[in-house]
Design an enzyme around this catalytic site. Structure first.
Site: not given
Ligand code: AMP
Length: 219
Positions: A13, A88, A127, A156, A167
């Site tokens: 994404k 989400r 990654r 990460r 996740r």
């Molecule tokens: P991402 O970079 O999109 O994989 O997001 C990394 C982490 O940020 C996720 O595993 C959540 O802990 C938090 N996070 C990011 N976006 C959201 C969202 N829309 N709702 C809840 N947690 C989020």
């Protein structure tokens, strides 16, 4: 055009969102990036989010809705925005509808990125991301240099196996219902956003072309 990108962790994404936003000439909002920056800067929001993120749990909806509201009201987002990983949970989807409605706008399309689960695990476990500019890489070791800015590549914390499992679980339990929610809306027709499924496996350029073709075809 306001677009939501849905899909499991590791579906691409972020990478595709960046490209689609550039092609459409609109900004991308990734809550994950906003939250990681807040953690690095040690802001109040960052302190609240840190534990959830490191465990691979979702950050509370109220925090996400706050970020969404602020970002969507910015002048540079007036022509539209690509929302990457933002919606989400169902309350977030409802919140987004409200926030856009208050601004006299609507969501145009939801792109659902489909990737086989074995492929997701493979992508996430290999990654790394640039510490400085956050560019993600697959199959490059921590410590190598970023091709874009020369920064150091790191893994990460939430790409460690335990957090990845969490996740995936959060995705299945909290995000999968959002897919149904949007699909039902699209089927009901009217002013509902289009729901577009994308085969997100294969070379990055090909996936981008698929996305752009679908967006045009169904416009
Ligand atoms: P991402 O970079 O999109 O994989 O997001 C990394 C982490 O940020 C996720 O595993 C959540 O802990 C938090 N996070 C990011 N976006 C959201 C969202 N829309 N709702 C809840 N947690 C989020």
């Amino acid at each position: 055009m306001n677009i939501v990108l849905l899909g499991p962790p590791g579906a691409g994404k972020g990478t595709q969102g960046e490209r689609v936003a550039q092609r459409l000439g609109i900004p991308k909002l990734a809550t994950g990036d906003v939250l990681r920056a807040a953690v690095r800067e040690g802001t109040e929001q960052g302190l609240k989010a840190k534990g959830y993120m490191e465990r691979g749990d979702l950050v509370p909806d109220a925090v996400i809705l706050g970020i969404m509201k602020e970002a969507l009201a910015r002048p540079e987002a007036a022509k539209g925005v690509v929302l990457d990983g933002v919606v989400r949970t169902v309350p977030q989807a409802e919140g987004l509808e409200r926030v856009l409605g208050d601004l006299g706008r609507r969501l145009d399309a939801v792109l659902m990125f489909d990737v086989d689960e074995d492929e997701l695990v493979r992508r996430l476990s290999s990654r790394t991301v640039c510490e400085a500019c956050q560019t993600p890489y697959t199959g490059r070791e921590p410590g190598a240099s970023c091709e874009k800015c020369g920064g150091r590549l790191v893994r990460r914390k939430d790409d460690e196996p335990e957090a990845v499992r969490n996740r995936m679980r959060a995705y299945r339990e909290q995000t999968a219902p959002v897919i149904d929610w949007y699909q039902r809306k699209a089927a009901a027709g009217g002013n509902a956003p289009r729901f577009i499924r994308i085969d997100a496996e294969g070379p990055i350029d090909e996936v981008t072309e698929r996305v752009m073709r679908q967006l045009k075809e169904q416009a």
